[in-house]
Design a protein around this motif. Structure first.
Motif, PDB file in Angstrom:
ATOM      1  N   ILE A 149       0.907  -1.272   0.077  1.00 58.44           N
ATOM      2  CA  ILE A 149       0.049  -0.027  -0.041  1.00 58.44           C
ATOM      3  C   ILE A 149       1.047   1.182   0.100  1.00 58.44           C
ATOM      4  N   ARG A 150       1.727   1.409   0.890  1.00 56.94           N
ATOM      5  CA  ARG A 150       2.684   2.374   0.906  1.00 56.94           C
ATOM      6  C   ARG A 150       3.498   2.801  -0.511  1.00 56.94           C
ATOM      7  N   GLU A 151       3.824   1.750  -1.062  1.00 60.30           N
ATOM      8  CA  GLU A 151       4.632   1.582  -2.264  1.00 60.30           C
ATOM      9  C   GLU A 151       3.646   2.212  -3.473  1.00 60.30           C
ATOM     10  N   SER A 152       2.575   1.597  -3.548  1.00 60.90           N
ATOM     11  CA  SER A 152       1.676   1.822  -4.664  1.00 60.90           C
ATOM     12  C   SER A 152       1.010   3.296  -4.520  1.00 60.90           C
ATOM     13  N   THR A 153       0.858   3.762  -3.280  1.00 66.07           N
ATOM     14  CA  THR A 153       0.075   4.946  -3.125  1.00 66.07           C
ATOM     15  C   THR A 153       0.831   6.272  -2.790  1.00 66.07           C
ATOM     16  N   GLY A 154       2.137   5.846  -2.315  1.00 69.36           N
ATOM     17  CA  GLY A 154       3.216   7.096  -1.837  1.00 69.36           C
ATOM     18  C   GLY A 154       2.839   7.620  -0.582  1.00 69.36           C
TER      19      GLY A 154
END
Length: 345
Positions: A149-154
């Motif tokens: 989630i962190r990597e795909s949304t920023g």
């Protein structure tokens, strides 16, 4: 958490705030196409000033959010430092409501920076309240899901290790740009739909800022419903110290001398200035509140008369350091209760 200034509804320069960015609209259509457009409830934890920003002048802002998003937005009672904002509706309505809240907070940050020397713009931060039984799915095996989630949304996402007091819920903090936050909320909604809560959920209910305090047998108690609950040790110790060291003796009595024991610490004086519009909550009706504070703390408290042209009143507290500390604690508790209650509809 960021402290947001109170704000009214949108002016002409703010109209873009209420029109969802293309990225948000595109995301919503994808979610609807994916068959996730079902009714969901998301709970947010906010501080008083943040809630004031969402409510707006005479409730105009929250009314506009409700109308334009189609979501139900409910705000918990107003005598707590923290409030629960509940957003209910189809997922597309929830995303619209989140977009409006995120862009409103970004606007508040921009406005607050105009009076600040800070050069870097802090991120928008929201706190979700999620049943603890769903947090495992949100974190994923070895933290794999939350990393994805962190990597795909920023967005930055943190799941609290401990449950919120007297509940089976945890806080999930999301920070980033408004667009990153909305993308992140979308993914969290997917996880919550795929992994419903297990067992009964005890919802988190913020406590009022100031509850009545009773002192008995050297112990402080707060009243919760029909029960007296022992108060945190710090206040009890302050009260015990204040009562043991009070230098004031009732008229007509003398303090007995105990050989080998030092006398009570000498009295000192501390001064506070309080805005005129808040002095009433310290004094109370016919002086009831200030008399309670005097009795509990053992301190002498004098409130200066209002002076012409001044917007403040001076309070002079006299007593031992323990007397003064407890008096200040009780005065601050009254002020906090009054100020955080101002955001109520």
């Amino acid at each position: 958490m960021l402290s947001m200034p109170l704000s009214g509804g949108p002016g002409p320069a703010e109209e873009s705030l209420w029109s969802l960015r293309p990225a948000c609209r595109e995301m919503e259509s994808k979610v609807s196409e994916g068959g996730l457009n079902v009714t969901l409830t998301i709970r947010l934890l906010m501080h008083g000033k943040e809630v004031g920003s969402i409510i707006g002048k005479k409730g105009e802002t929250v009314k506009k959010m409700r109308e334009e998003s189609g979501a139900r937005i409910n705000i918990s009672e107003g005598n707590c430092p923290e409030r629960i904002v509940t957003i209910t509706g189809p997922t597309d309505a929830i995303f619209k409501a989140f977009a409006m809240i995120a862009y409103k907070f970004e606007e508040d940050i921009t406005n607050s920076m105009s009076n600040s020397t800070a050069t870097s713009k802090p991120p928008v931060t929201l706190r979700l309240v999620v049943p603890a039984s769903q947090c495992g799915s949100l974190i994923g095996k070895g933290g794999s899901k939350i990393k994805e989630i962190r990597e795909s949304t920023g967005a930055q996402v943190q799941v609290a290790g401990d449950m919120l007091p007297n509940s089976t819920e945890r806080a999930v903090t999301i920070s980033g740009t408004p667009d990153a936050i909305i993308q992140c909320v979308k993914q969290i909604c997917v996880v919550m739909l795929e992994s419903p809560p297990k067992g009964a959920t005890i919802p988190y209910r913020p406590k009022p800022a100031s509850t009545p305090v009773i002192f008995a047998g050297g112990q402080a108690y707060t009243i919760q419903g029909q029960y007296a609950i022992p108060h945190p040790d710090q206040l009890t110790k302050l009260h015990q110290l204040a009562m043991q060291q009070t230098p004031f003796t009732p008229l007509g009595q003398t303090t007995p001398a105990f050989p080998g024991l030092d006398a009570s610490p000498p009295a000192s004086t501390h001064e506070l200035t309080i805005p005129n519009d808040l002095i009433g909550c310290i004094i109370g009706r016919q002086g009831t509140k200030i008399n309670e504070i005097r009795q509990m703390s053992g301190a002498q408290i004098k409130i200066a008369n209002a002076t012409e042209g001044s917007s403040e009143r001076q309070i002079t507290i006299t007593g031992t350091p323990a007397n003064i500390s407890l008096a200040q604690y009780l005065i601050n508790a009254r002020l906090t209760s009054e100020v955080t209650g101002m955001g109520a509809l």
